[in-house]
Structures are given as C-alpha cells and as structure tokens.
Design a protein around this motif. Structure first.
Motif, PDB file in Angstrom:
ATOM      1  N   PHE A  42      66.902  36.480  40.436  1.00  0.00           N
ATOM      2  CA  PHE A  42      66.796  35.243  39.661  1.00  0.00           C
ATOM      3  C   PHE A  42      65.334  34.799  39.565  1.00  0.00           C
ATOM      4  N   ALA A  43      64.609  34.854  40.682  1.00  0.00           N
ATOM      5  CA  ALA A  43      63.199  34.447  40.683  1.00  0.00           C
ATOM      6  C   ALA A  43      62.365  35.358  39.776  1.00  0.00           C
ATOM      7  N   VAL A  44      62.592  36.657  39.854  1.00  0.00           N
ATOM      8  CA  VAL A  44      61.843  37.596  39.012  1.00  0.00           C
ATOM      9  C   VAL A  44      62.160  37.348  37.533  1.00  0.00           C
ATOM     10  N   LEU A  45      63.424  37.086  37.227  1.00  0.00           N
ATOM     11  CA  LEU A  45      63.799  36.809  35.839  1.00  0.00           C
ATOM     12  C   LEU A  45      63.163  35.515  35.337  1.00  0.00           C
ATOM     13  N   MET A  46      63.048  34.518  36.196  1.00  0.00           N
ATOM     14  CA  MET A  46      62.398  33.268  35.797  1.00  0.00           C
ATOM     15  C   MET A  46      60.916  33.507  35.501  1.00  0.00           C
ATOM     16  N   ILE A  47      60.270  34.319  36.321  1.00  0.00           N
ATOM     17  CA  ILE A  47      58.863  34.667  36.051  1.00  0.00           C
ATOM     18  C   ILE A  47      58.764  35.380  34.714  1.00  0.00           C
ATOM     19  N   GLN A  48      59.705  36.287  34.457  1.00  0.00           N
ATOM     20  CA  GLN A  48      59.702  37.036  33.207  1.00  0.00           C
ATOM     21  C   GLN A  48      59.942  36.107  32.009  1.00  0.00           C
ATOM     22  N   ILE A  49      60.870  35.184  32.125  1.00  0.00           N
ATOM     23  CA  ILE A  49      61.176  34.271  31.020  1.00  0.00           C
ATOM     24  C   ILE A  49      60.002  33.336  30.744  1.00  0.00           C
ATOM     25  N   PHE A  50      59.480  32.700  31.796  1.00  0.00           N
ATOM     26  CA  PHE A  50      58.366  31.781  31.590  1.00  0.00           C
ATOM     27  C   PHE A  50      57.092  32.517  31.191  1.00  0.00           C
ATOM     28  N   GLY A  51      56.994  33.777  31.522  1.00  0.00           N
ATOM     29  CA  GLY A  51      55.841  34.573  31.114  1.00  0.00           C
ATOM     30  C   GLY A  51      55.822  34.885  29.633  1.00  0.00           C
ATOM     31  N   ARG A  52      56.911  34.620  28.950  1.00  0.00           N
ATOM     32  CA  ARG A  52      56.978  34.834  27.498  1.00  0.00           C
ATOM     33  C   ARG A  52      56.745  33.538  26.722  1.00  0.00           C
ATOM     34  N   THR A  96      50.865  34.040  31.002  1.00  0.00           N
ATOM     35  CA  THR A  96      51.201  35.421  30.670  1.00  0.00           C
ATOM     36  C   THR A  96      51.903  36.032  31.867  1.00  0.00           C
ATOM     37  N   GLY A  97      53.095  36.528  31.632  1.00  0.00           N
ATOM     38  CA  GLY A  97      53.881  37.107  32.721  1.00  0.00           C
ATOM     39  C   GLY A  97      53.372  38.478  33.122  1.00  0.00           C
ATOM     40  N   PRO A  98      53.545  38.813  34.390  1.00  0.00           N
ATOM     41  CA  PRO A  98      53.118  40.139  34.849  1.00  0.00           C
ATOM     42  C   PRO A  98      54.020  41.238  34.272  1.00  0.00           C
ATOM     43  N   VAL A  99      53.453  42.392  34.064  1.00  0.00           N
ATOM     44  CA  VAL A  99      54.160  43.489  33.420  1.00  0.00           C
ATOM     45  C   VAL A  99      55.231  44.106  34.339  1.00  0.00           C
ATOM     46  N   TRP A 100      55.091  43.940  35.623  1.00  0.00           N
ATOM     47  CA  TRP A 100      56.007  44.581  36.573  1.00  0.00           C
ATOM     48  C   TRP A 100      57.379  43.918  36.640  1.00  0.00           C
ATOM     49  N   THR A 101      57.550  42.733  36.066  1.00  0.00           N
ATOM     50  CA  THR A 101      58.804  42.011  36.235  1.00  0.00           C
ATOM     51  C   THR A 101      59.995  42.709  35.592  1.00  0.00           C
ATOM     52  N   GLU A 102      59.786  43.383  34.467  1.00  0.00           N
ATOM     53  CA  GLU A 102      60.910  44.055  33.812  1.00  0.00           C
ATOM     54  C   GLU A 102      61.456  45.186  34.672  1.00  0.00           C
ATOM     55  N   VAL A 160      56.701  53.307  36.878  1.00  0.00           N
ATOM     56  CA  VAL A 160      55.818  52.953  35.774  1.00  0.00           C
ATOM     57  C   VAL A 160      54.914  51.781  36.134  1.00  0.00           C
ATOM     58  N   SER A 161      55.481  50.707  36.679  1.00  0.00           N
ATOM     59  CA  SER A 161      54.663  49.516  36.921  1.00  0.00           C
ATOM     60  C   SER A 161      54.728  48.999  38.357  1.00  0.00           C
ATOM     61  N   LEU A 162      55.523  49.622  39.198  1.00  0.00           N
ATOM     62  CA  LEU A 162      55.633  49.175  40.587  1.00  0.00           C
ATOM     63  C   LEU A 162      54.903  50.150  41.507  1.00  0.00           C
ATOM     64  N   PRO A 163      54.355  49.644  42.611  1.00  0.00           N
ATOM     65  CA  PRO A 163      53.638  50.521  43.539  1.00  0.00           C
ATOM     66  C   PRO A 163      54.599  51.252  44.487  1.00  0.00           C
ATOM     67  N   ALA A 164      55.508  52.022  43.914  1.00  0.00           N
ATOM     68  CA  ALA A 164      56.505  52.755  44.698  1.00  0.00           C
ATOM     69  C   ALA A 164      56.929  53.976  43.900  1.00  0.00           C
ATOM     70  N   THR A 165      57.620  54.865  44.562  1.00  0.00           N
ATOM     71  CA  THR A 165      58.156  56.024  43.852  1.00  0.00           C
ATOM     72  C   THR A 165      59.584  55.721  43.399  1.00  0.00           C
TER      73      THR A 165
END
Length: 158
Positions: free
Chosen positions: A22-32, A37-43, A117-122
């Motif tokens: 929910f928190a990540v989605l809120m960052i993504q929504i408000f970043g639009r 500007t929302g961070p690219v990693w949220t999606e 693609v955008s996260l620091p993990a495999t």
C-alpha cells in the motif's frame, strides 16, 4: 517469535507485505502528480511485493484449511471413508507440493545471477517467494496428514 492460535507467521508476514505494498503504491500514485516525481523502482517493487504477499497468503489459507471445496460427494460418505478420502487427497497434494518445492528451488538457482530492472537485487529474490510459500504449504499439509494419522478417534472429518 511465538504466535498463538489465531495469528500465524504466514498471516502476519502477508499483512505486513500488504501494508508495505500500500505504501509503495501511494508513492507511485503521488509520484504521477505535480507534487513530486516518483521513483522508477516503485512499479517493479509493487509487483514483487504483490507476488510475495499472494504466495505467503496462500500458505496462510492452507494453515487455516480455508480452501474452497465442493463437499457434496464427500458429505455423503461415512466418516471413516471421508477421512480416508481426505487423507488420500492430502497425500497426493503433499507429493505435488514437494515437487513444486524442487521446481522452485531450481528456479531460484537458475535466476540467481539475473539482475532486476530497477531494484538492487536479482530475480532470485522474486522467485524465492515460490520456494518459501511451497515450503510453508508443505509444512502445513504434513502437519495435517500427521494429525489425521495419529488420531484414534473418528471425529468428524474436516
């Protein structure tokens, strides 16, 4: 960490993952919006968290034995036959889930070096959700089968 009957590790982890999602989605929504500007990693993070939450949630459903079932055939059977039927179904289910554990393990190994693609993990972190969930489900099925086998009284089956 100890959990009593109503709460479990699976349920608590799935609930925390839902809150994080929910928190990540809120960052993504408000970043639009023009606010920031929302961070690219949220999606990508939202997808990964969703997968983890859903699979751990399935393990919680297995813990509570809350799957959908159509019992109109089983309900017509005598209790002893019903118990036997459910024991056979659980034994087959146990075998299938054990095989899924093996497939999940091989998938984690195969994706160990794939970069996200955008996260620091495999990608193995994403596919580890299947491994963790199937191990938890396997554990719950095995406990249910053992309790069926150990019980001497023919109480009402499921």
């Amino acid at each position: 960490m100890s959990f009593s009957g109503r709460y479990s590790l699976e349920g608590c982890v799935a609930s925390v993952l839902f809150i994080v999602l929910f928190a990540v989605l809120m960052i993504q929504i408000f970043g639009r919006t023009p606010l920031f500007t929302g961070p690219v990693w949220t999606e990508e993070a939202a997808r990964w968290i969703w997968v983890w939450m859903a699979l751990v949630g399935i393990a919680e459903v297995e813990r509570t034995n809350g799957q959908l079932r159509m019992g109109f055939v089983a309900d017509t059977l005598p209790v002893r036959w019903r118990r036997t039927l459910f024991l056979v179904i659980d034994a087959v289910y146990l075998g299938i889930v054990a095989h899924l554990v093996w497939i999940s393990y091989k998938t984690v190994l195969r994706t160990w070096n794939n970069e996200a693609v955008s996260l620091p993990a495999t990608d193995a972190v994403l596919y580890a959700s299947g491994l963790v969930a199937t191990v938890l489900i396997l554990h719950r099925i095995a406990r249910r089968v053992l309790s069926f086998v150990r019980s001497d009284t023919p109480e009402e089956a499921r």
